[in-house]
Design a protein around this motif. Structure first.
Motif, mmCIF file in Angstrom:
data_model
loop_
_atom_site.group_PDB
_atom_site.id
_atom_site.type_symbol
_atom_site.label_atom_id
_atom_site.label_comp_id
_atom_site.label_asym_id
_atom_site.label_seq_id
_atom_site.Cartn_x
_atom_site.Cartn_y
_atom_site.Cartn_z
ATOM 1 N N THR A 1 18.055 -15.612 37.387
ATOM 2 C CA THR A 1 17.371 -14.520 38.091
ATOM 3 C C THR A 1 16.198 -15.033 38.907
ATOM 4 N N PHE A 2 15.320 -15.775 38.254
ATOM 5 C CA PHE A 2 14.102 -16.194 38.945
ATOM 6 C C PHE A 2 14.326 -17.349 39.916
ATOM 7 N N GLN A 3 15.386 -18.117 39.726
ATOM 8 C CA GLN A 3 15.681 -19.166 40.692
ATOM 9 C C GLN A 3 16.342 -18.615 41.959
ATOM 10 N N ASN A 4 16.764 -17.372 41.899
ATOM 11 C CA ASN A 4 17.447 -16.782 43.052
ATOM 12 C C ASN A 4 16.694 -15.594 43.649
ATOM 13 N N LEU A 5 15.424 -15.483 43.312
ATOM 14 C CA LEU A 5 14.560 -14.455 43.901
ATOM 15 C C LEU A 5 13.405 -15.116 44.638
ATOM 16 N N PRO A 6 13.037 -14.634 45.819
ATOM 17 C CA PRO A 6 11.879 -15.204 46.525
ATOM 18 C C PRO A 6 10.576 -14.874 45.796
ATOM 19 N N LEU A 7 9.716 -15.853 45.653
ATOM 20 C CA LEU A 7 8.441 -15.632 44.977
ATOM 21 C C LEU A 7 7.600 -14.594 45.699
ATOM 22 N N LEU A 8 7.626 -14.611 47.023
ATOM 23 C CA LEU A 8 6.825 -13.656 47.795
ATOM 24 C C LEU A 8 7.220 -12.220 47.468
#
Length: 214
Positions: free
Chosen positions: A57-64
């Motif tokens: 999930t978090f590796q495929n979501l933009p941090l911004l």
């Protein structure tokens, strides 16, 4: 060059905020990353699945997107905090996925016999992971963790999107007044490069000190 000297106190303050974000976020990411790693190597399928979902999930979501969502969206459900605290938490949660992957690769590099020996001694899964597996795994992933830390440093530059006045945001504000982007952003970029270089040197030194001779 003079524009940098004229605004050196403001840029220094922004650099301190960047360093604060980096240190606090890394500590949070390290703790959470260890927990996620434990989930991913757990003998319980449900826990392994939870760990995998977290990382994917978090590796495929933009941090911004996450920063903006949490800072501007969460107040609608009653969750609100200072901008800098929000940035630290979000960056830590985001980077923990990368820390977990680095640690998992280290765990996979440890001989299965080590885990079997730990179980033979009567250690639980948690005890064997904490006392036997992770200490060895950490020695093999110093450089990957250094790379994750450098990535985290660069990620802190996005904190300006939620009004945190870090080095990048301070440079933006100065440029709006002075209109000298080359000098201002080359100077701030050099600061980021220096931080990354120091982290790389520290990681290399640690790797040489902790290397396991096979």
């Amino acid at each position: 060059m003079s524009v940098l000297l004229d605004h050196l106190p403001a840029l220094w303050q922004g650099l301190l905020i960047t360093l604060q974000l980096t240190v606090a976020s890394f500590l949070g990411a390290a703790v959470l990353g260890v927990l996620v790693t434990a989930l991913r190597v757990s003998p319980v399928p449900v826990l392994r699945a939870l760990g995998t979902v977290y990382v994917e999930t978090f590796q495929n979501l933009p941090l911004l997107v996450l920063l903006v969502l949490v800072f501007f969206g969460f107040p609608y459900i009653g969750i609100k905090g200072p901008a800098i605290l929000t940035a630290i938490v979000v960056i830590a949660v985001y980077e923990a996925a990368y820390v977990a992957e680095a640690l998992r690769s280290g765990v996979n590099s440890v001989s299965k016999g080590q885990g079997e020996a730990a179980r033979a001694l009567g250690l639980t899964f948690t005890q064997s992971l904490r006392l036997v597996i992770l200490p060895q795994a950490l020695r093999t992933v110093v450089q990957p963790l250094g790379n994750v830390t450098i990535q985290l440093v660069m990620a802190t530059a996005l904190a300006g999107a939620i009004s945190v006045v870090d080095l990048t945001e301070e440079a933006n504000r100065i440029n709006l007044v002075e209109a000298q982007p080359i000098a201002i952003f080359v100077g701030s970029g050099a600061a980021y490069a220096a931080i990354a270089g120091l982290i790389g040197l520290a990681a290399g030194w640690l790797e040489r000190r902790l290397v396991i001779v096979r």
